[in-house]
Design an enzyme around this catalytic site. Sequence first.
Site, short mmCIF file in Angstrom:
data_model
loop_
_atom_site.label_atom_id
_atom_site.label_comp_id
_atom_site.label_asym_id
_atom_site.label_seq_id
_atom_site.Cartn_x
_atom_site.Cartn_y
_atom_site.Cartn_z
N ARG A 1 0.85 -1.21 0.00
CA ARG A 1 0.00 0.00 0.00
C ARG A 1 0.88 1.26 0.00
O ARG A 1 1.31 1.74 1.04
CB ARG A 1 -0.90 -0.02 1.23
CG ARG A 1 -1.72 1.22 1.44
CD ARG A 1 -2.86 1.39 0.46
NE ARG A 1 -3.84 0.33 0.59
CZ ARG A 1 -4.73 0.03 -0.38
NH1 ARG A 1 -4.73 0.72 -1.52
NH2 ARG A 1 -5.58 -0.97 -0.23
N GLN B 1 -8.89 -6.74 -9.06
CA GLN B 1 -8.70 -5.29 -9.04
C GLN B 1 -7.24 -4.94 -9.34
O GLN B 1 -6.32 -5.45 -8.71
CB GLN B 1 -9.12 -4.79 -7.65
CG GLN B 1 -8.59 -3.46 -7.23
CD GLN B 1 -9.63 -2.35 -7.36
OE1 GLN B 1 -10.60 -2.48 -8.08
NE2 GLN B 1 -9.42 -1.27 -6.66
N ARG C 1 1.13 -6.30 -9.82
CA ARG C 1 1.55 -5.69 -8.55
C ARG C 1 1.73 -6.70 -7.43
O ARG C 1 2.21 -6.34 -6.36
CB ARG C 1 0.57 -4.59 -8.12
CG ARG C 1 -0.83 -5.07 -7.79
CD ARG C 1 -1.68 -3.92 -7.24
NE ARG C 1 -3.04 -4.35 -6.93
CZ ARG C 1 -3.88 -3.65 -6.19
NH1 ARG C 1 -3.51 -2.50 -5.67
NH2 ARG C 1 -5.10 -4.09 -5.97
N HIS D 1 0.32 3.74 -10.37
CA HIS D 1 -0.60 4.13 -9.28
C HIS D 1 0.18 4.92 -8.21
O HIS D 1 0.34 4.46 -7.07
CB HIS D 1 -1.19 2.85 -8.70
CG HIS D 1 -2.38 3.03 -7.81
ND1 HIS D 1 -2.42 3.91 -6.77
CD2 HIS D 1 -3.59 2.41 -7.82
CE1 HIS D 1 -3.59 3.82 -6.16
NE2 HIS D 1 -4.32 2.92 -6.79
N ASP E 1 -12.40 9.87 -6.62
CA ASP E 1 -11.96 8.70 -7.39
C ASP E 1 -12.40 8.91 -8.84
O ASP E 1 -13.46 8.44 -9.26
CB ASP E 1 -12.58 7.43 -6.78
CG ASP E 1 -11.96 6.16 -7.33
OD1 ASP E 1 -11.15 6.25 -8.28
OD2 ASP E 1 -12.29 5.07 -6.81
N GLU F 1 -2.42 9.26 -10.93
CA GLU F 1 -1.92 8.07 -11.61
C GLU F 1 -1.94 8.24 -13.13
O GLU F 1 -3.00 8.37 -13.72
CB GLU F 1 -2.81 6.87 -11.22
CG GLU F 1 -3.07 6.79 -9.72
CD GLU F 1 -4.17 5.80 -9.36
OE1 GLU F 1 -4.37 4.82 -10.10
OE2 GLU F 1 -4.86 6.02 -8.36
C1 BG6 Z 1 -7.55 3.71 -7.41
C2 BG6 Z 1 -8.95 3.37 -7.85
O1 BG6 Z 1 -6.72 3.77 -8.51
O2 BG6 Z 1 -7.08 2.69 -6.54
C3 BG6 Z 1 -9.83 3.23 -6.63
O3 BG6 Z 1 -9.43 4.38 -8.72
C4 BG6 Z 1 -9.26 2.20 -5.67
O4 BG6 Z 1 -11.14 2.87 -7.03
C5 BG6 Z 1 -7.83 2.57 -5.35
O5 BG6 Z 1 -10.04 2.17 -4.50
C6 BG6 Z 1 -7.12 1.58 -4.43
O6 BG6 Z 1 -7.20 0.30 -4.93
P1 BG6 Z 1 -6.61 -0.93 -4.14
O7 BG6 Z 1 -7.01 -2.16 -4.90
O8 BG6 Z 1 -5.11 -0.75 -4.10
O9 BG6 Z 1 -7.20 -0.87 -2.76
#
Ligand code: BG6
Length: 316
Positions: free
Chosen positions: A68, A86, A91, A169, A214, A273
Amino acid sequence: MATGSDRVAVELCKGINGLDKVVLRESRGSSVEVYLYGGQVTSWKNDHGEELLFVSSKAIFKPPKAIRGGIPICFPQFGSHGGLEQHGFARNRVWSIDTDPPPFPTVSSNKAFIDLIFKPTEEDMKIWPHSFEFRLRVALGPGGDLMLTSRIRNTNADGKPFSFTFAYHTYFSVSDISEVRVEGLETLDYLDNLQSKERFTEQGDAITFESEIDKIYLSTPTKIAILDHEKKRTFVLRKDGLPDAVVWNPWDRKAKAMADFGDDEYKHMLCVEAAAVEKPITLKPGEEWRGRLELSAVPSSYCSGQLDPRKVLLSS
Ligand code: BG6
């Protein structure tokens, strides 16, 4: 491993939980750290040793959870724009050091850099049935600029093209989210992830923050600036091959819902991003795509009027 001249250094060492990481150092003092897990930049410091990226104090440096903070690579899918997990799987895979990368058109001799490569395993190909080579060069320039270049090649032997979406990101470290503004996205169209990805048009003013955001801004300029009023610092993003820009801050409610994110940490981060989301990239076998992001952090006396933020955006 420790290589480099007296000006730059590249060192492979162990990071948190014994995960392999590469540290790039520049003689004036700036540095970058990249984990092989995720091919993920987790630190970028200026020549005063100040951290410029945000990594959560609760980040879990343990596969399969993505780290994170820093700069996760979203590939082959950004967000939930497709049927994969997602942000795709790049990653949370372990990348390798690419010892013999194909040459770059520009010479990198004055930079500290590392080349990484990610190729899918048979297990990965059950999730996404395509063969590819994803090469990532992470470079630190003499002035402390951070440059990421992704080269993705379709190596399918069955003649099939593939399509993907992508994002760097990037989690920027900011003093106080309510003191930050983003320039370069005014008047653009965006898809709002908080409103079923519906399309809207941004107002004429710079973006400021007072609640969860977002948004995927579309067809954005190659240059975007993040002005941190309190730190008197401006981040400048320059991008190539990446038409979209995602702006994300979870704010308090979503922050509390994330196990790997501190309740109040949303105040000190902002994701901007560089991305290719709206129009997926399609590659035929043998074709290669390139997406480049260059980040710099410059002192700004924005509040005293010494540096006009618009000049930051308009200068080349
Ligand atoms: C962003 C998305 O890029 O990443 C969000 O637009 C998302 O919708 C965020 O919540 C974090 O994503 P993750 O999967 O790392 O918790």
